[in-house]
Every structure is written in structure tokens, then in C-alpha cells.
Design a protein around this motif. Structure first.
Motif, short mmCIF file in Angstrom:
data_model
loop_
_atom_site.label_atom_id
_atom_site.label_comp_id
_atom_site.label_asym_id
_atom_site.label_seq_id
_atom_site.Cartn_x
_atom_site.Cartn_y
_atom_site.Cartn_z
N TYR A 35 -5.68 5.11 14.92
CA TYR A 35 -5.68 6.46 15.50
C TYR A 35 -6.27 6.43 16.91
N TYR A 36 -7.32 5.62 17.08
CA TYR A 36 -7.98 5.55 18.37
C TYR A 36 -7.46 4.43 19.26
N ASN A 37 -6.87 3.41 18.64
CA ASN A 37 -6.45 2.25 19.42
C ASN A 37 -5.17 1.66 18.83
N GLN A 38 -4.10 1.77 19.58
CA GLN A 38 -2.78 1.35 19.07
C GLN A 38 -2.66 -0.17 18.87
N ASP A 39 -3.61 -0.93 19.39
CA ASP A 39 -3.55 -2.39 19.24
C ASP A 39 -4.20 -2.89 17.95
N VAL A 40 -4.72 -1.97 17.15
CA VAL A 40 -5.34 -2.40 15.88
C VAL A 40 -4.25 -2.87 14.92
N HIS B 174 -15.93 -2.56 16.09
CA HIS B 174 -16.61 -1.91 14.99
C HIS B 174 -16.08 -0.50 14.85
N SER B 175 -15.42 -0.27 13.72
CA SER B 175 -14.86 1.06 13.50
C SER B 175 -15.84 1.81 12.63
N CYS B 176 -16.64 2.65 13.28
CA CYS B 176 -17.73 3.30 12.57
C CYS B 176 -17.18 4.39 11.66
N ASP B 177 -17.30 4.15 10.37
CA ASP B 177 -16.72 5.05 9.38
C ASP B 177 -15.30 5.47 9.70
N GLY B 178 -14.51 4.54 10.16
CA GLY B 178 -13.09 4.82 10.33
C GLY B 178 -12.43 5.09 9.00
N SER B 179 -13.04 4.56 7.94
CA SER B 179 -12.41 4.63 6.63
C SER B 179 -12.22 6.06 6.14
N GLY B 180 -13.27 6.87 6.27
CA GLY B 180 -13.18 8.26 5.83
C GLY B 180 -12.17 9.05 6.64
N GLY C 58 -6.64 18.17 15.45
CA GLY C 58 -6.02 19.10 16.40
C GLY C 58 -4.77 18.57 17.08
N GLY C 59 -4.22 17.46 16.60
CA GLY C 59 -3.01 16.93 17.22
C GLY C 59 -3.30 16.17 18.51
N LYS C 60 -2.24 15.82 19.22
CA LYS C 60 -2.34 14.93 20.38
C LYS C 60 -3.43 15.29 21.40
N GLU C 61 -3.44 16.56 21.80
CA GLU C 61 -4.39 16.91 22.86
C GLU C 61 -5.84 16.91 22.37
N LYS C 62 -6.01 17.50 21.19
CA LYS C 62 -7.39 17.78 20.77
C LYS C 62 -8.02 16.71 19.89
N GLY C 63 -7.23 15.90 19.23
CA GLY C 63 -7.79 14.85 18.37
C GLY C 63 -8.62 15.41 17.22
N VAL C 64 -9.70 14.73 16.92
CA VAL C 64 -10.61 15.21 15.88
C VAL C 64 -11.46 16.34 16.47
N ILE C 65 -11.23 17.57 16.02
CA ILE C 65 -11.96 18.70 16.57
C ILE C 65 -13.37 18.78 16.00
N ALA C 66 -13.47 18.56 14.70
CA ALA C 66 -14.80 18.61 14.07
C ALA C 66 -14.75 17.87 12.75
N GLN C 67 -15.90 17.37 12.35
CA GLN C 67 -15.97 16.77 11.03
C GLN C 67 -17.35 17.00 10.44
N SER D 20 0.81 -1.23 0.00
CA SER D 20 0.00 0.00 0.00
C SER D 20 0.84 1.27 0.00
N TYR D 21 2.12 1.15 0.28
CA TYR D 21 3.00 2.30 0.49
C TYR D 21 2.66 3.06 1.78
N VAL D 22 1.75 2.52 2.56
CA VAL D 22 1.51 3.10 3.89
C VAL D 22 2.43 2.36 4.86
N ASP D 23 3.52 3.05 5.28
CA ASP D 23 4.45 2.38 6.18
C ASP D 23 4.43 3.03 7.56
N ASN D 24 3.53 3.98 7.71
CA ASN D 24 3.32 4.61 9.01
C ASN D 24 1.84 4.83 9.19
N LEU D 25 1.32 4.37 10.29
CA LEU D 25 -0.09 4.60 10.56
C LEU D 25 -0.21 5.83 11.46
N PRO D 26 -1.39 6.41 11.54
CA PRO D 26 -1.56 7.65 12.32
C PRO D 26 -1.07 7.51 13.76
#
Ligand code: ADP
Ligand code: MG
Length: 463
Positions: free
Chosen positions: A210-215, A443-449, A85-94, A53-59
Motif C-alpha cells: 500500500y505504501y511502497n509498490q516495490d514490496v 520495517h513495516s510497523c504493524d502493516g499486518s493490521g 480515504g482512497g488515492k488522495e487521502k490514504g489512511v485518514i484515521a485508525q 492465499s487467494y489474494v491475487d490483487n494487492l492494495p
């Protein structure tokens, strides 16, 4: 009566041929592991493409800024923007919007499809408001989730290998899909850079991580089915590039194309395949995913009608129309708990124009749904065990308590509860109690987007 007995004989034979005892599932899981090795060893070495995939680093959580994502992979596509928003703030809005694809665009021409997509994207961009807008002077960036088999050539380019899931547009095959999208955006004057091309499995993996490092893996059960997972870069013999610093590489398995002599396939699956847009391909997908489950049910019912007058002397004409019985209809019937099975009755009446079915008939139809869904769910579980085996995570090593989380998404998994419950219980059956404690299906609810937007962020031109 003789008719009923004949209909039940067809049903029983089908059930028998769909059987997935544990021994068979273990063979399927083993075959999956073997094919994974083969697909990683050489290009074209397996039915499993095992695409790098050329993805060699995950979020990591450090991602910042406003990013767009576009998810094309079935009947709908979604556009979304997210402020990170980075480490502290995460997803601020979508914010997101969902647009359906007119069926004619699924087979017409590449330009027509991508023009439609670019136009919908432009319309969405135009609604950027107070809270969520891009920085002046900075080009907007997009993660493009394109869930069809692509030969990836870099993180932001890849050529379409083939269409699946009912799409069939000849002139896109062999083209760089990012190029196709970019040209369409240029045609309408939308200034946006595609900075990551992924598919829904990789998006889900990234969003999950992004939400769980064990994925460690992601599986999609929707219109189609596929899986992606994190592989050690030095376990990919066909990779001749530099080893990534992380030592890891995300692999897009394209497991929908898996096949094995151990798969319990029936005459109905063979006919479905032969009459499909892509005969001989996506055999695993055709026995598991949402596009096909209802169609398998329809085919069995048709045989019961034609050879055993299951619905009376006349074969209901609607029953002859391919794909008329969709998987959501099937799942609605399967979940019917009313004493007179009125959902089954109304589905038969409204969709197949079969009125006045007896309770006995309705019960038999639920059984049929159960057979088809159970086979699909158990085979999906076997596929997941194949991945865990490849990673050596199907056993507990010296009391290690390392969790392995698998992110799941897709309309089938989300809405077909009997299917997902069966998949999860089969996973436990296959792994045993002790190992199961460390394996989590999430269940990763719309994790894809979100995942695609996160990957656009980590591959931004402004970093
Ligand atoms: P896609 O796979 O097209 O990107 P989704 O992940 O939303 O989109 O999955 C949509 C698919 O999920 C549908 O094609 C259908 O097969 C299946 N599905 C949706 N709703 C249900 C339902 N209620 N029961 C069973 N299957 C469903
Ligand atoms: Mg999808």
C-alpha cells in the motif's frame, strides 16, 4: 579451574555446532528455493506448504471506507479500525486496542477462545466515536489476520491445519476458522462480516505494498516466523483454477516448517523439539523465532550447570523450568553495555534466582546469547535469499535497477536490535554489494493490521 574449563568446553562445542559459515547459508538458501518449487508443484510435495492465499490483487491505494481488522497470532491480539480515504487521502484515521489472551484459552476449547475474541471485538466496536463510525445500514466488514497454518479455501474461508506457537486446541483443527469466529460473533449478536482471511505475512505484504509498490515479500519474526511473497500464477503447477487477471498470486510459505539437513541443529534443539507441543514440526521456527531463542539459551545453561557446576554446586532449580527465560530477557542481557553487566546480573537474579554472578560468568552468558541469536539471524537471512533466488532477484540482470523491498515485522525483528542488524548484514554478505543495492529490508510497523483491513476493503461485499 576444572569446572570453568568444562563449562567453556560445552559452550565451545555448542558454538561449533551452531556455525553458519557462508557456504552453509548458501546451502540453506538453495534448499529453501528447492522446497519452494516442490511445494508449488503439488499439494504435500514439500515441508513447505506454499499455501495459495487467494489474494491475487494487492492494495492499490484506491480503497475507501471504514474497515475493521483483527489480528490473532501469538500471545496478544489486536483489534483495529481504519478509515480509508482512497488515492488522495490514504489512511485518514485508525484506532486500535490490544488484548492479551489468557493462557488457559490457548488450550481449552474452540468456542471458549472465539467467544473471548468476539467479546473483545464487540467491546471495541461499541467505542466507535464521532470521527470513526460505520455507515448506517451497512454491515461492518473485517479482515481477519489469523497467523497459524490454514488451508485456504477462498479469500474468506480456510480450515486450520494445525496450531503452532503454544496454542493447542484439538477441536479447532480441521474447522473453518472464519466459521468459528462468525458463529461466536452471532452468539453475542455482533453483526459483522469477515471479508478476508489472511495471516500476518500476507497482511504485512498488503500493508507494505500500500505504501511502497516495490514490496514483493514479507517476513515475520515474532513469536513465530513465516514469509509470504508474490508469485507468478503460472509458476504454480498445483493451482488448477482460472489464472487470475493480475497474473499473480500471493503465496503463504509457512516457512517455519522448513527443515533441511543443512540446518546447524544441536542436541539442545533436538531436545527442545522432542519436548515441544509439536515434535518434528516447525524446525526452522524453533531455531529462529522469539518463542524459542531464550529457551535454547536456558537449555545450554542447564547443561553447563549440571555437568560443569557453572553456577556452583547446586543446579539452580528455576533453570530447570522450560521457557522461564524468555527471548526479551535474553535480548536485554545481550544488549547490556554496562561495565559490570548489571542487566545480565539482575536478569539471572530476578528470573533464575541466581544471585552474585561474577563478571566472567556474565560475559560467558552474553557469548551464549550471541551464538543463539547469530544463528537465528543468519538463517533468517538465508531464507530470504531463498525467496529472492526463486524470483530471480538474487542477481543483477543487465544493469537493471529494479528494487526489491521485503517488508519485515514482528517483535523479535523490532526489538532485538542485534538480531535484526545481524540479519541485515548477513543478507548483504550473501548477496554481494551490487545486488544488495537493489534489495531493501523495510520495517513495516504493524502493516499486518492495516493490510488485513485493506484486503477486507478490496474484497468488500459493497464493491
Ligand atoms: P506475535 O508474533 O505474537 O504476533 P509480536 O510480533 O509482537 O507478536 O512478537 C512478539 C514476540 O517478539 C515475543 O513473543 C518475543 O519473542 C519477541 N520479543 C518481544 N520483545 C522483544 C525484545 N525486547 N527482545 C527480543 N524479542 C522480543
Ligand atoms: Mg503478530
Amino acid at each position: 579451574s576444572g569446572r570453568w574449563a568444562r563449562a567453556m568446553a560445552i559452550l565451545r562445542e555448542f558454538e561449533e555446532n551452531c556455525g553458519t559459515p557462508l557456504g552453509k547459508l548458501r546451502q540453506v538458501a538453495d534448499a529453501m528455493t528447492v522446497e519452494m518449487h516442490a511445494g508449488l508443484a503439488s499439494e504435500g510435495g514439500s515441508k513447505l506448504k506454499m499455501i495459495i492465499s487467494y489474494v491475487d490483487n494487492l492494495p492499490t491505494g484506491d480503497e475507501k471506507g471504514l474497515f475493521y481488522a483483527l489480528d490473532l497470532g501469538g500471545t496478544n491480539f489486536r483489534v483495529l479500525r481504519v478509515l480509508l480515504g482512497g488515492k488522495e487521502k490514504g489512511v485518514i484515521a485508525q484506532e486500535f486496542d490490544e488484548v492479551s489472551i489468557p493462557p488457559h484459552l490457548m488450550t481449552e476449547s474452540s468456542d471458549a477462545l472465539f467467544d473471548y475474541i468476539a467479546a473483545a471485538l464487540a467491546k471495541f466496536v461499541a467505542t466507535e466515536g464521532e470521527g470513526l463510525h460505520s455507515t448506517p445500514g451497512r454491515q461492518r466488514e473485517l479482515g481477519f489476520t489469523f497467523s497459524f497454518p490454514v488451508r485456504q479455501t477462498s479469500i474468506a474461508s480456510g480450515t486450520l491445519i494445525k496450531w503452532t506457537k503454544g496454542f493447542s486446541i484439538e477441536d479447532t483443527v480441521g474447522q473453518d476458522v472464519v466459521g468459528e469466529l462468525t458463529k461466536a460473533m452471532e452468539r453475542i449478536g455482533l453483526d459483522m462480516r469477515v471479508s478476508a482471511l489472511v495471516n500476518d505475512t500476507i497482511g504485512t505484504l498488503a500493508g507494505g505494498r500500500y505504501y511502497n509498490q516495490d514490496v514483493i515479500a514479507a517476513v515475520i519474526l515474532g513469536t513465530g516466523t513465516n514469509a509470504a511473497y508474490v508469485e507468478r500464477a503460472n509458476a504454480i503447477p498445483k493451482w488448477h483454477g482460472l489464472l487470475p487477471r493480475s497474473g499473480e498470486m500471493v503465496i503463504n510459505m509457512e516457512w517455519g516448517n522448513f527443515r533441511s539437513s543443512h540446518l546447524p541443529l544441536t542436541e539442545f534443539d533436538q531436545d527442545l523439539d522432542a519436548e515441544s507441543l509439536n515434535p518434528g514440526e516447525q524446525i526452522f521456527e524453533k531455531s529462529i523465532s522469539g518463542m524459542y531463542l531464550g529457551e535454547v539459551v536456558r537449555r545450554v545453561l542447564l547443561k553447563m550447570a549440571e555437568e560443569a557446576a557453572f553456577f556452583g554446586d547446586v543446579v539452580p532449580p528455576k533453570l530447570k523450568i522450560p521457557f522461564i527465560l524468555r527471548t526479551p530477557n535474553m535480548s536485554a542481557m545481550h544488549h547490556d553495555t554496562s561495565s559490570d553487566l548489571r542487566v545480565v546480573g539482575s536478569t539471572l537474579k530476578d528470573i533464575l534466582e541466581i544471585p552474585n554472578t561474577s563478571l566472567k560468568t556474565r560475559k560467558a552468558i552474553i557469548e551464549l546469547c550471541d551464538i543463539v541469536a547469530t544463528r537465528g539471524a543468519r538463517l533468517s537471512a538465508a531464507g530470504i535469499v531463498g525467496i529472492l533466488k526463486k524470483l530471480g532477484r538474487d542477481v543483477v540482470r543487465d544493469g537493471e535497477k529494479q528494487k526489491s523491498v521485503i517488508a519485515l515485522d514482528g517483535g523479535l525483528f523490532e526489538h532485538y536490535t542485534k538480531f535484526s542488524a545481524c540479519m541485515e548484514s548477513t543478507l548483504k554478505e550473501l548477496l554481494g554489494e551490487e545486488v544488495s543495492e537493489n534489495i531493501v529490508v523495510e520495517h513495516s510497523c504493524d502493516g499486518s493490521g492495516i493490510g488485513a483491513a485493506l484486503l477486507a476493503a478490496s474484497h468488500s461485499q459493497y464493491l
